[in-house]
Scaffold this active site. Structure first.
Site, short mmCIF file in Angstrom:
data_model
loop_
_atom_site.label_atom_id
_atom_site.label_comp_id
_atom_site.label_asym_id
_atom_site.label_seq_id
_atom_site.Cartn_x
_atom_site.Cartn_y
_atom_site.Cartn_z
NE ARG A 57 53.87 71.96 100.77
CZ ARG A 57 52.43 71.26 101.02
NH1 ARG A 57 52.36 70.27 101.23
NH2 ARG A 57 51.48 72.22 100.62
CG ASP A 90 63.41 76.99 100.14
OD1 ASP A 90 64.23 77.53 99.79
OD2 ASP A 90 62.76 76.82 101.17
CG HIS A 105 67.42 68.35 106.04
ND1 HIS A 105 67.12 69.20 106.88
CD2 HIS A 105 68.49 67.37 106.51
CE1 HIS A 105 67.85 68.86 107.88
NE2 HIS A 105 68.55 67.79 107.79
N GLY A 170 67.44 81.27 111.45
CA GLY A 170 66.05 80.43 111.15
C GLY A 170 66.23 79.14 111.63
CB SER A 172 64.79 75.69 117.00
OG SER A 172 64.61 74.23 116.33
#
Length: 229
Positions: A57, A90, A105, A170, A172
């Site tokens: 990642r 990111d 996070h 972006g 939910s």
């Protein structure tokens, strides 16, 4: 004095840059069950797998670039005192020019000691088994996994409480405690929720505008609204 604008961003923002989200594939993230690579249990069971997953990642970050959504959010700093509270790990918000970003996070480009969640170091390369922090303990990704506390939540709550405008984009609104941050916003402030498939928002807020568009399309619309205020 500029008014406070808070952006709460989720994985859908980074998806437009080509970064996949685990929720797009029924709990699979790049082919892995998310609990195998994003939980303390997964780490204890197979640390080599977890390290390899985040190494890939991290490498991917150098192959992607910020998209129009990131850029427009950064441009809002010309008109407002903007704070981005992101669930993304990111650095695309920062690379687009946002100067005040709180990562709920964790961050892919940082690592920490398994012995101390606050002992954080910069990390731009791979982490392997046997790579130790200066405290002598194994390094692990600086990522908040499922089942772990989210240390940045108190700071995020304080930021949202002071917001004059709130953009949710972006996400939910399914992952807690991040999804509960809207509850701390003043009920009378404008809330713009941008998502092609929006989740539900508590009805206690008097002014909520649901914008069922992609991130870039939705941010263009909101930017035009806000820059005239």
């Amino acid at each position: 004095m500029k008014k406070n604008l808070v952006v709460l961003s989720g994985a859908g923002v980074s998806a437009e840059s080509g970064i996949k989200t685990f929720r797009d594939a029924g709990g699979l993230w790049e082919g892995h069950n998310v609990m195998e690579v994003a939980s303390p249990e997964g780490w204890r069971k197979n640390p080599a797998l977890v390290l390899d997953f985040y190494n890939k990642r991290r490498q991917q970050l150098f192959e992607v670039v910020p998209n129009k959504t990131h850029t427009i959010i950064a441009e809002l700093e010309n008109h407002f005192d903007v704070t981005v509270i992101t669930q993304n790990v990111d650095d695309l918000h920062e690379r687009a020019g946002s100067t005040n970003v709180l990562h709920l996070h964790g961050e892919l480009l940082k690592a920490r000691s398994v012995n101390n969640e606050f002992d954080i170091v910069e990390c731009t390369g791979d982490i392997n088994e046997g790579d130790l922090h200066t405290d002598g303990h194994q390094l692990r990704p600086h990522i908040v996994w499922f089942g772990e506390a989210v240390p940045a939540i108190p700071e995020a709550i304080n930021i949202v409480e002071k917001a004059d405008y709130l953009i949710i984009i972006g996400t939910s609104l399914q992952v807690y405690p991040a999804a509960g941050l809207i509850d701390y916003a003043k009920q009378t402030i404008p809330v713009y929720y941008i998502d092609p498939n929006p989740g539900s928002i508590p009805s206690m807020h008097y002014y909520i505008e649901n914008i069922q568009l992609t991130g870039s399309e939705g941010m263009e619309l909101v930017y035009e609204k806000l820059k005239t205020i």
